[in-house]
Design a protein around this motif. Structure first.
Motif, PDB file in Angstrom:
ATOM      1  N   ASP A  55       5.253  12.137  -6.349  1.00  0.00           N
ATOM      2  CA  ASP A  55       5.479  11.729  -4.951  1.00  0.00           C
ATOM      3  C   ASP A  55       4.170  11.754  -4.169  1.00  0.00           C
ATOM      4  O   ASP A  55       3.899  10.870  -3.357  1.00  0.00           O
ATOM      5  CB  ASP A  55       6.475  12.683  -4.287  1.00  0.00           C
ATOM      6  N   LEU A  56       3.367  12.778  -4.421  1.00  0.00           N
ATOM      7  CA  LEU A  56       2.101  12.920  -3.701  1.00  0.00           C
ATOM      8  C   LEU A  56       1.058  11.912  -4.172  1.00  0.00           C
ATOM      9  O   LEU A  56       0.364  11.296  -3.373  1.00  0.00           O
ATOM     10  CB  LEU A  56       1.538  14.328  -3.926  1.00  0.00           C
ATOM     11  N   ALA A  57       0.956  11.762  -5.495  1.00  0.00           N
ATOM     12  CA  ALA A  57      -0.167  11.003  -6.044  1.00  0.00           C
ATOM     13  C   ALA A  57       0.148   9.541  -6.329  1.00  0.00           C
ATOM     14  O   ALA A  57      -0.699   8.675  -6.129  1.00  0.00           O
ATOM     15  CB  ALA A  57      -0.650  11.677  -7.332  1.00  0.00           C
ATOM     16  N   LEU A  58       1.358   9.274  -6.803  1.00  0.00           N
ATOM     17  CA  LEU A  58       1.663   7.911  -7.257  1.00  0.00           C
ATOM     18  C   LEU A  58       2.162   7.015  -6.126  1.00  0.00           C
ATOM     19  O   LEU A  58       1.919   5.803  -6.131  1.00  0.00           O
ATOM     20  CB  LEU A  58       2.706   7.983  -8.385  1.00  0.00           C
ATOM     21  N   ARG A  59       2.843   7.608  -5.152  1.00  0.00           N
ATOM     22  CA  ARG A  59       3.399   6.780  -4.068  1.00  0.00           C
ATOM     23  C   ARG A  59       2.333   5.961  -3.334  1.00  0.00           C
ATOM     24  O   ARG A  59       2.556   4.788  -3.049  1.00  0.00           O
ATOM     25  CB  ARG A  59       4.203   7.633  -3.088  1.00  0.00           C
ATOM     26  N   PRO A  60       1.150   6.544  -3.021  1.00  0.00           N
ATOM     27  CA  PRO A  60       0.142   5.715  -2.339  1.00  0.00           C
ATOM     28  C   PRO A  60      -0.281   4.497  -3.155  1.00  0.00           C
ATOM     29  O   PRO A  60      -0.629   3.462  -2.600  1.00  0.00           O
ATOM     30  CB  PRO A  60      -1.032   6.677  -2.159  1.00  0.00           C
TER      31      PRO A  60
ATOM     32  N   ALA B 274       2.639   1.849  -3.035  1.00  0.00           N
ATOM     33  CA  ALA B 274       3.175   1.542  -1.703  1.00  0.00           C
ATOM     34  C   ALA B 274       2.915   0.091  -1.335  1.00  0.00           C
ATOM     35  O   ALA B 274       1.891  -0.481  -1.721  1.00  0.00           O
ATOM     36  CB  ALA B 274       2.540   2.462  -0.666  1.00  0.00           C
ATOM     37  N   ILE B 275       3.839  -0.500  -0.585  1.00  0.00           N
ATOM     38  CA  ILE B 275       3.609  -1.847  -0.081  1.00  0.00           C
ATOM     39  C   ILE B 275       3.199  -1.720   1.390  1.00  0.00           C
ATOM     40  O   ILE B 275       3.837  -1.013   2.166  1.00  0.00           O
ATOM     41  CB  ILE B 275       4.844  -2.759  -0.248  1.00  0.00           C
ATOM     42  N   GLY B 276       2.118  -2.371   1.742  1.00  0.00           N
ATOM     43  CA  GLY B 276       1.666  -2.343   3.137  1.00  0.00           C
ATOM     44  C   GLY B 276       1.130  -1.004   3.572  1.00  0.00           C
ATOM     45  O   GLY B 276       1.197  -0.653   4.742  1.00  0.00           O
ATOM     46  N   ALA B 277       0.550  -0.224   2.630  1.00  0.00           N
ATOM     47  CA  ALA B 277       0.062   1.109   2.994  1.00  0.00           C
ATOM     48  C   ALA B 277      -1.323   1.070   3.611  1.00  0.00           C
ATOM     49  O   ALA B 277      -1.762   2.033   4.197  1.00  0.00           O
ATOM     50  CB  ALA B 277       0.030   2.008   1.769  1.00  0.00           C
ATOM     51  N   ALA B 278      -2.028  -0.051   3.453  1.00  0.00           N
ATOM     52  CA  ALA B 278      -3.414  -0.090   3.924  1.00  0.00           C
ATOM     53  C   ALA B 278      -3.521  -0.515   5.393  1.00  0.00           C
ATOM     54  O   ALA B 278      -4.588  -0.803   5.875  1.00  0.00           O
ATOM     55  CB  ALA B 278      -4.228  -1.047   3.071  1.00  0.00           C
ATOM     56  N   GLY B 279      -2.418  -0.561   6.084  1.00  0.00           N
ATOM     57  CA  GLY B 279      -2.441  -0.968   7.484  1.00  0.00           C
ATOM     58  C   GLY B 279      -2.983   0.125   8.389  1.00  0.00           C
ATOM     59  O   GLY B 279      -3.815   0.917   8.002  1.00  0.00           O
ATOM     60  N   GLY B 280      -2.479   0.137   9.600  1.00  0.00           N
ATOM     61  CA  GLY B 280      -3.023   1.079  10.567  1.00  0.00           C
ATOM     62  C   GLY B 280      -2.439   2.464  10.498  1.00  0.00           C
ATOM     63  O   GLY B 280      -2.806   3.319  11.282  1.00  0.00           O
TER      64      GLY B 280
ATOM     65  N   GLN C 230       5.809   2.854   2.435  1.00  0.00           N
ATOM     66  CA  GLN C 230       6.959   2.124   1.919  1.00  0.00           C
ATOM     67  C   GLN C 230       6.808   2.097   0.406  1.00  0.00           C
ATOM     68  O   GLN C 230       6.326   1.135  -0.175  1.00  0.00           O
ATOM     69  CB  GLN C 230       6.998   0.726   2.518  1.00  0.00           C
ATOM     70  N   ALA C 231       7.198   3.200  -0.196  1.00  0.00           N
ATOM     71  CA  ALA C 231       7.043   3.366  -1.643  1.00  0.00           C
ATOM     72  C   ALA C 231       8.240   4.152  -2.161  1.00  0.00           C
ATOM     73  O   ALA C 231       8.830   4.949  -1.422  1.00  0.00           O
ATOM     74  CB  ALA C 231       5.756   4.122  -1.936  1.00  0.00           C
ATOM     75  N   PRO C 232       8.610   3.929  -3.425  1.00  0.00           N
ATOM     76  CA  PRO C 232       9.806   4.619  -3.940  1.00  0.00           C
ATOM     77  C   PRO C 232       9.613   6.136  -4.020  1.00  0.00           C
ATOM     78  O   PRO C 232       8.510   6.618  -4.213  1.00  0.00           O
ATOM     79  CB  PRO C 232       9.973   4.017  -5.341  1.00  0.00           C
TER      80      PRO C 232
ATOM     81  N   ILE D 177      -9.330  12.392  -3.585  1.00  0.00           N
ATOM     82  CA  ILE D 177      -8.092  12.475  -4.365  1.00  0.00           C
ATOM     83  C   ILE D 177      -7.253  11.226  -4.127  1.00  0.00           C
ATOM     84  O   ILE D 177      -6.710  10.650  -5.051  1.00  0.00           O
ATOM     85  CB  ILE D 177      -7.306  13.751  -3.990  1.00  0.00           C
ATOM     86  N   GLY D 178      -7.155  10.782  -2.907  1.00  0.00           N
ATOM     87  CA  GLY D 178      -6.398   9.546  -2.672  1.00  0.00           C
ATOM     88  C   GLY D 178      -6.099   9.322  -1.205  1.00  0.00           C
ATOM     89  O   GLY D 178      -6.279  10.205  -0.371  1.00  0.00           O
ATOM     90  N   LEU D 179      -5.663   8.103  -0.931  1.00  0.00           N
ATOM     91  CA  LEU D 179      -5.238   7.735   0.427  1.00  0.00           C
ATOM     92  C   LEU D 179      -3.725   7.872   0.499  1.00  0.00           C
ATOM     93  O   LEU D 179      -3.026   7.361  -0.362  1.00  0.00           O
ATOM     94  CB  LEU D 179      -5.652   6.302   0.743  1.00  0.00           C
ATOM     95  N   GLN D 180      -3.260   8.578   1.492  1.00  0.00           N
ATOM     96  CA  GLN D 180      -1.826   8.792   1.602  1.00  0.00           C
ATOM     97  C   GLN D 180      -1.364   8.563   3.024  1.00  0.00           C
ATOM     98  O   GLN D 180      -2.174   8.564   3.957  1.00  0.00           O
ATOM     99  CB  GLN D 180      -1.481  10.232   1.206  1.00  0.00           C
ATOM    100  N   ALA D 181      -0.078   8.385   3.166  1.00  0.00           N
ATOM    101  CA  ALA D 181       0.508   8.306   4.510  1.00  0.00           C
ATOM    102  C   ALA D 181       1.747   9.175   4.491  1.00  0.00           C
ATOM    103  O   ALA D 181       2.569   9.080   3.592  1.00  0.00           O
ATOM    104  CB  ALA D 181       0.874   6.872   4.843  1.00  0.00           C
ATOM    105  N   GLU D 182       1.834  10.038   5.436  1.00  0.00           N
ATOM    106  CA  GLU D 182       3.034  10.861   5.544  1.00  0.00           C
ATOM    107  C   GLU D 182       3.218  11.222   7.000  1.00  0.00           C
ATOM    108  O   GLU D 182       2.285  11.112   7.801  1.00  0.00           O
ATOM    109  CB  GLU D 182       2.924  12.108   4.681  1.00  0.00           C
ATOM    110  N   GLY D 183       4.405  11.677   7.312  1.00  0.00           N
ATOM    111  CA  GLY D 183       4.663  12.025   8.710  1.00  0.00           C
ATOM    112  C   GLY D 183       4.363  10.836   9.593  1.00  0.00           C
ATOM    113  O   GLY D 183       4.901   9.756   9.398  1.00  0.00           O
ATOM    114  N   ASN D 184       3.444  11.038  10.520  1.00  0.00           N
ATOM    115  CA  ASN D 184       3.137   9.948  11.454  1.00  0.00           C
ATOM    116  C   ASN D 184       1.690   9.494  11.345  1.00  0.00           C
ATOM    117  O   ASN D 184       1.154   8.932  12.291  1.00  0.00           O
ATOM    118  CB  ASN D 184       3.437  10.400  12.886  1.00  0.00           C
ATOM    119  N   PHE D 185       1.026   9.797  10.241  1.00  0.00           N
ATOM    120  CA  PHE D 185      -0.359   9.354  10.116  1.00  0.00           C
ATOM    121  C   PHE D 185      -0.742   9.118   8.657  1.00  0.00           C
ATOM    122  O   PHE D 185      -0.033   9.490   7.739  1.00  0.00           O
ATOM    123  CB  PHE D 185      -1.312  10.339  10.787  1.00  0.00           C
ATOM    124  N   ARG D 186      -1.891   8.459   8.521  1.00  0.00           N
ATOM    125  CA  ARG D 186      -2.424   8.097   7.215  1.00  0.00           C
ATOM    126  C   ARG D 186      -3.716   8.885   7.038  1.00  0.00           C
ATOM    127  O   ARG D 186      -4.465   9.076   8.001  1.00  0.00           O
ATOM    128  CB  ARG D 186      -2.712   6.609   7.223  1.00  0.00           C
TER     129      ARG D 186
END
Lengths: 195, 325
Positions: free
Chosen positions: A17-22, A25-31, A37-39, B135-144
């Motif tokens: 969940d932590l490593a693979l979802r990013p 993800a679809i549309g994760a590089a936005g603002g 939006q990932a499973p 480690i990586g780019l992530q988004a959670e809660g209300n921020f990336r």
């Protein structure tokens, strides 16, 4: 229920969940500003356990895994201080509700049918999303909305898309979970009808 | 008979408890609901728990990211030559050094003015740069955010340390750190705070000539994230009367100009780092034009070669140097 196996699988899937979802993800590089939006990878484990396990341990499992998910991924940005805060609860309560949903619906579905598992995963993730956003909205309603910027509509949209995408991850995970039914200590009583 | 009474009563209590075993679960749910609604200041202890969970998950997370990065690298084309990359890096470092000196110069002038007014000076903040794996780019809660493999043990200080590319291009501020990892809030995240920056016009000249006079006449702007990965804000064009007498008047903002951070709310070690490049100027005809800036763009690469946050393998973190005992 084999709690050791649940713990090991929980660890592996929470890491996914932590490593693979990013990466998926679809549309994760936005603002930013909304969840990915990932499973989900850990939630299908809760659904699988809820399809076979005893009600109370299932609900506790949903709560504990949801809480761990909150602690690992439930950080929010406090706008004024530009620092982070971890909010424990939205995921835990949501996942507990999702487990309860599966407990209620499992009598109506054929456990051995993969479609049933996938559909239950999507429904469970959807309910967990609605509950989590409701809890966060309650927080905002009580007056901490200024501290943690939060858009209920965007959060709900992103989480519901993620719930739909969970169909993909749940289909893949079912291939791993299904052979593990005896290891979990579940009684797959439908086998007695199969030659 | 007398001893039977309490035994039955204990049995009954246990039976009642076994018949309603969900009391603990309801209690836990109520507690979590309460915790969910507490203000951030009271949830500090949860941060420690969260840090512990993330530390336990870090090896797995790092291994998965390493494998995924290897896969994505294999799918990409050949990288630019080492010589060109080295030359670009060197040029960026020298340019950065110049602006830091210019910024220091201006600050020293201010200090002299302060000394003249008998105000005590602050000691100069020393910077410790560290190369840190991503480690990586992530988004959670209300921020990336970008997760880095370095924590408080390496001297990372939330709010005081910043992440950069090559030590000169600002990615964002570090907002959270545990023992082994930290999180960088990118400048362009929707919920990141607005900041002021300086537009340095001389950087756009064909021969790359840079002078202190153009630094003095730099245009200031207030930039905020737009929500689509860019930054935008109004520009304050200085009038001739506001510019130092010997300085050239600042040219109006134009596409291609480099924008550098100049904000008192940020740590000193982040001042004058590159924020990005102006890609669009709106409302040119009015006195207060609006610029749109592409972050991470230092002007040395083609627009399609500007690194994306999710492709960074390592960054340089600038942290305040800790004083010795």
């Amino acid at each position: 229920m084999n709690y050791l196996l649940v713990a090991v699988l929980g660890y592996v899937l929470l890491g996914l969940d932590l490593a693979l979802r990013p990466f998926v993800a679809i549309g994760a590089a936005g603002g930013g500003g909304e969840p990915m939006q990932a499973p989900y990878f850990l939630l299908p484990l809760v659904v699988f356990i809820a399809m076979y396990g005893q009600p109370l341990p299932v609900l506790w499992t949903g709560l504990v895994l949801g809480l761990l998910s909150d602690l690992a991924t439930g950080q929010y940005l406090v706008h004024a201080t530009q620092s982070t805060v971890t909010i424990p609860g939205p995921g835990a309560i949501g996942w507990c509700a999702a487990a309860y949903l599966v407990l209620t619906l499992r009598a109506l579905v054929m456990r051995r049918n993969p479609i049933a598992f996938i559909v239950l995963c999507v429904f469970a993730a959807g309910l967990a999303s609605v509950v989590a956003v409701a809890v966060l909205s309650l927080r905002q309603f009580l007056g901490f909305g200024d501290a943690v910027p939060f858009s209920g509509r965007e959060q709900l949209t992103a989480r519901l898309v993620a719930s739909l995408l969970t169909a993909i991850s749940s289909a893949a995970l079912l291939l791993i979970f299904r052979p593990m039914v005896p290891l979990f200590g579940f009684d797959d009583n439908t086998r007695r009808f199969v030659r | 008979m007398g001893s039977q009474g309490p035994r039955i009563s204990r049995f009954s209590a246990r039976t009642r408890l076994s018949q309603s075993p969900g009391i603990g679960l309801f209690g836990a749910l109520a507690l979590l609901l309460l915790l969910s609604t507490l203000p951030p200041a009271t949830l500090g202890f949860v941060g420690a728990l969260s840090g512990a969970v993330r530390v336990v998950l870090l090896p797995e997370q790092a291994a998965i990211n390493w494998a995924l990065r290897g896969l994505s690298k294999a799918g990409r084309g050949p990288a630019e030559s080492d010589e060109l990359a080295r030359a670009r890096k060197e040029a960026a470092v020298y340019k950065d050094r110049f602006y830091h000196e210019a910024e220091d110069n201006e600050r020293l002038r201010g200090r002299i003015a302060q000394l003249e007014r008998s105000i005590a000076l602050e000691p100069r903040a020393a910077v410790t740069p560290r190369t840190v794996p991503v480690i990586g780019l992530q988004a959670e809660g209300n921020f990336r955010f970008l997760t880095l493999k370095a924590g408080r043990g390496e001297g990372i200080e939330p709010g005081q340390s910043v992440a950069t590319i090559r030590g000169v291009v600002l990615i964002g501020r570090i907002v959270d750190a545990d023992a082994f990892s930290c999180k960088v809030l990118p400048l362009n995240d929707r919920n990141a705070a607005a900041f002021t920056a300086a537009i340095i016009p001389a950087e756009t000249t064909p021969d790359g000539e840079i002078g202190i006079d153009v630094f003095e006449s730099a245009i200031t702007c207030n930039l905020a994230p737009t929500g689509d990965g860019l930054l935008a804000g109004d520009v304050r064009v200085l009038r001739q009367s506001e510019v130092a007498a010997n300085a050239k008047p600042a040219p109006p903002p134009a596409e291609g100009m480099i924008v550098r951070l100049r904000d008192e709310r940020w740590p000193r070690l982040a001042q004058m780092l590159i924020v990005g490049r102006v890609i669009r100027v709106e409302n040119k005809e009015v006195n207060r034009p609006r610029i749109v800036v592409r972050p991470l763009d230092d002007g040395t690469r083609e627009p399609d070669e500007v690194p994306a946050l999710d492709t960074l393998a390592e960054v340089i973190v600038r942290s305040p140097t800790k004083e010795g005992p």
